[in-house]
Design an enzyme around this catalytic site. Structure first.
Site, PDB file in Angstrom:
ATOM      1  N   GLU A   1     -11.098  -9.373  -4.017  1.00 65.89           N
ATOM      2  CA  GLU A   1     -10.539 -10.049  -5.188  1.00 65.89           C
ATOM      3  C   GLU A   1      -9.721  -8.961  -5.891  1.00 65.89           C
ATOM      4  OE1 GLU A   1     -12.005 -13.012  -8.705  1.00 65.89           O
ATOM      5  OE2 GLU A   1     -13.096 -11.128  -8.501  1.00 65.89           O
TER       6      GLU A   1
ATOM      7  N   ASP B   1     -16.132  -9.037  -5.246  1.00 64.59           N
ATOM      8  CA  ASP B   1     -15.797  -9.478  -6.596  1.00 64.59           C
ATOM      9  C   ASP B   1     -15.151  -8.332  -7.375  1.00 64.59           C
ATOM     10  OD1 ASP B   1     -16.130 -11.377  -8.908  1.00 64.59           O
ATOM     11  OD2 ASP B   1     -17.398  -9.744  -9.631  1.00 64.59           O
TER      12      ASP B   1
END
Length: 691
Positions: free
Chosen positions: A376, A340
């Site tokens: 990401e 993330d």
């Protein structure tokens, strides 16, 4: 009862059962005293014991006779000086950063804060937080894996399925126990995944996490889980008992079905938020080491949008992250990670750096270089968008693929050149540094945003249930309701929506790169137009299995099977019109529908809604050197039209294998000359030997 403690060892960090007792070790560079607190199973504090030794900045001690299952926590003494970045408060019970299990979740109360909420974040709280805090638990993670082997699916053969443990199973009629790791690994779920044909499940965060106070006050929860409290402990809400063996059993069962497990991990920030947040773990153990602080030390650098940023530049903080990753591979047998806000992990004092210590540490690690690594590629800080900038072997979520495909099929002008780039691996971003085309993780949808059904059913987001007057979530969704906002009984609109969904999914599965499918899209799941269901632990966020779209499920499975059967679609090498392939012809042709090669004027035509491409095996592809066939793909977002097929070499002919407007989509129809291509359709023709 007395708990005599000896010096123990500074490594490994955490609470480690050695057969004779438990060794405790915790890092804090600025604490003046570290107190181990022991608890009964029902949460009663029964002992406070100073860790007797300090080697460098690691405090440690060993208690003989303690066994797995014992509950504990820490109280860290040191300066409470927010102006200097220190927020020690021994009144606060702290979760061990290396805790392998937690008894539950914090209960929101003023005692959780290191300061007095009435007096402000520079004040000091004397309230004891222990009654409101989960306890860390000593764990022996030994598990009988039997003959478990990682599937080790080559990345070019991978089809990723992004899912939420609870959301996938909560409403499934056969999955049990519902909402748990074991439910995800139940026979009905394994049957669904194997029939669909996916090769990996990518699970939204399963590390222990916290329900934000502002959500708690609204009666909502942090459903997605992007507020980590511990990087080693599975969240108790996904367990029936509390034993990591349930997670391990899930992994073993998925592996037995040939399916890999990828974890979405959140190392860029924690649940403690900014200076107004609670003191639950890292803040109280050593705030100035674990977090990146602003120049005034009172505030936090907030490149993540959550209030704080983990200080990955600190060697002991980086060690914690690396230890966590290795733990999940070695103890949990997971097959990869999706990071993330990975741009944050590559930040240095001068900005994002693909040679940052985090990337260097992973790339030299003998354990982590064996698993799949997905970034990401952005955060909200300066220069935070870094698509294509990550070093090998990282793959990256490609939001430009998502946006281009949505816009092209919506009929936006001038999208044909961009679609050409996307379906050939987004070479503009990824064709450098020896990176393969599989570096691009292609997606139409993800947990963050509309589902595929909602992309064709809603023009606007409908997030009112989140309690922010519908203002949260992405405003630019490139979606189209096809004439009616939301559900409709209009047969023509339903047919148009289904047609567009089929075309979009075919575009995903026929493109170079690594495809990712959002769980539920294959059965037509809707979130009623909510494109930010992070707080919806209810029927909005859960997949609705009551009336699955069986036709679309069969279509999705057929597309995945077609991709698996044709190596041309799974090539790692980028295709180039100038390179020669195994049969002496270029590996890429861009054709005009009239049968000629595309010109610059054709590419510049803003009204062009059709793209025709002939793909062959890339030069120097040894794995498939014997396959010299070709594939002709038509992506037609415009009207019904005639398309001239490329000439077929001697002894071969074009066979129509996929038609997204037909039912079933998979066919075996020989075609030649000029063919009719329906409106809003994708056709895939394969060059095969003539009888």
């Amino acid at each position: 009862m007395p708990y005599p403690i000896t010096a123990g060892r500074p490594a490994p960090l955490g609470a480690t059962f050695d057969g004779a007792g438990v060794n405790f070790a915790v890092f804090s560079a600025h604490a003046t005293r570290m107190v181990l607190c022991l608890f009964t199973d029902d949460g009663r504090e029964i002992g406070r014991i100073d860790l007797p030794e300090r080697d460098g900045d690691v405090w440690h001690g060993h208690i003989a006779g303690l066994r797995p299952g014992h509950c504990y926590g820490y109280r860290a003494h040191g300066p409470y000086a927010p102006q200097d970045g220190h927020r020690f408060n021994a009144n606060k019970l702290l979760v061990d950063p290396y805790a392998r299990a937690l008894t539950g979740h914090p209960v929101w109360h003023d005692a959780l804060y290191g300061y007095d909420p009435v007096k402000g974040p520079d004040s000091f709280s004397t309230l004891d937080s222990a009654p409101y805090m989960p306890r860390s638990v000593v764990v022996d993670p030994a598990f009988s894996w039997g003959d478990d082997r990682p599937p080790e699916v080559p990345i070019e053969d991978s089809v990723i399925y992004e899912a939420h443990v609870k959301g996938l199973t909560r409403l499934h009629p056969g999955a049990a126990p519902k909402g748990k790791f074991l439910g995800l690994a139940s026979e009905p779920m394994l049957d669904h995944l194997t029939k669909l044909g996916v090769t990996a499940v990518e699970l939204l965060p399963i590390h222990a996490f916290v329900d934000d106070k502002f959500l708690h006050d609204k009666g909502l929860t942090n459903y997605w889980g992007y507020q980590s409290l511990g990087f080693f402990a599975p969240d108790p809400r996904y367990l029936t008992g509390g034993d990591i063996a349930e997670f391990q059993q899930m992994v073993a069962r998925l592996h037995g079905a040939g399916i890999e497990v990828i974890l979405d991990v959140v190392y860029n920030h924690t649940c403690e938020g900014d200076e107004n947040g609670p003191t639950l773990s890292l803040r109280g153990i050593d705030n100035a080491s674990y977090y990146r602080l602003a120049p005034d030390k009172r505030h936090y650098i907030n490149d993540t949008g959550t209030g704080n940023t983990v200080n990955v530049d600190h060697p002991m903080v980086l060690r914690m992250i690396m230890d966590s990753l290795r733990y999940w591979v070695e103890v949990g047998h997971v097959d990869g990670f999706r990071f993330d806000l990975c741009a944050t992990l590559g930040r240095t004092p001068t900005g994002f750096d693909p040679g940052a210590s985090f990337f260097d540490a992973i790339r030299q690690d003998p354990v982590l270089t064996r698993v799949k690594l997905i970034a990401e590629p952005w955060d909200i800080g300066p220069g935070g968008y870094q698509l294509g900038a990550f070093p090998p072997p990282f793959l990256e979520w490609n939001d430009r693929f998502r946006d281009t495909v949505r816009q092209f099929w919506r009929g936006d002008p001038g999208l044909t050149p961009r679609l050409a780039d996307r379906i050939t691996g987004s070479a503009r971003q990824f064709d450098h540094s020896g990176r393969p085309a599989t570096s691009s993780v292609n997606l139409l949808t993800a947990h963050d945003g509309f589902t595929l059904t909602d992309v064709v059913s809603y023009t606007e987001r409908h997030n009112e249930a989140n309690g922010e007057a519908g203002r949260d979530g992405h405003a630019a969704n490139w979606s189209d309701n096809m004439g009616v906002e939301g559900p409709t009984a209009d047969a023509a609109i339903i047919a148009a929506r289904d047609r567009r969904k089929r075309a979009m999914l075919a575009t995903l599965m026929l493109s170079q790169g690594t495809p990712m499918l959002l769980a539920g899209d294959e059965i037509g799941n809707s979130q009623s137009g909510n494109n930010n269901a992070y707080a919806q632990d209810n029927e909005i966020g859960w997949i609705d299995w009551t009336a699955p779209d069986a036709d679309f499920l069969a279509f999705a499975a057929a597309l995945i099977a077609f991709r698996r059967a044709h190596p041309i679609l799974r090539q790692k090498r980028f295709l180039h019109a100038s390179e020669r392939t195994v049969d002496g012809l270029p590996d890429l042709f861009w054709w005009h529908e009239d049968g000629r090669e595309m010109t610059d004027d054709d590419w510049a035509d803003q009204d062009r809604r059709i793209l025709c491409v002939e793909k062959r095996m890339a030069a120097g592809t040894p794995r498939y050197a014997t396959e010299a066939g070709g594939m002709f793909l038509i992506f037609n977002a415009g009207r019904d039209t005639q398309v001239a097929l490329p000439p077929a070499p001697g002894g071969k002919r074009w066979i129509l294998r996929i038609d997204t407007t037909a039912t079933p989509a998979a066919t075996a129809t020989p075609l030649e000359g000029r063919i009719a291509c329906p409106a809003e359709a994708v056709l895939a023709l394969v060059l095969e030997p003539a009888p």
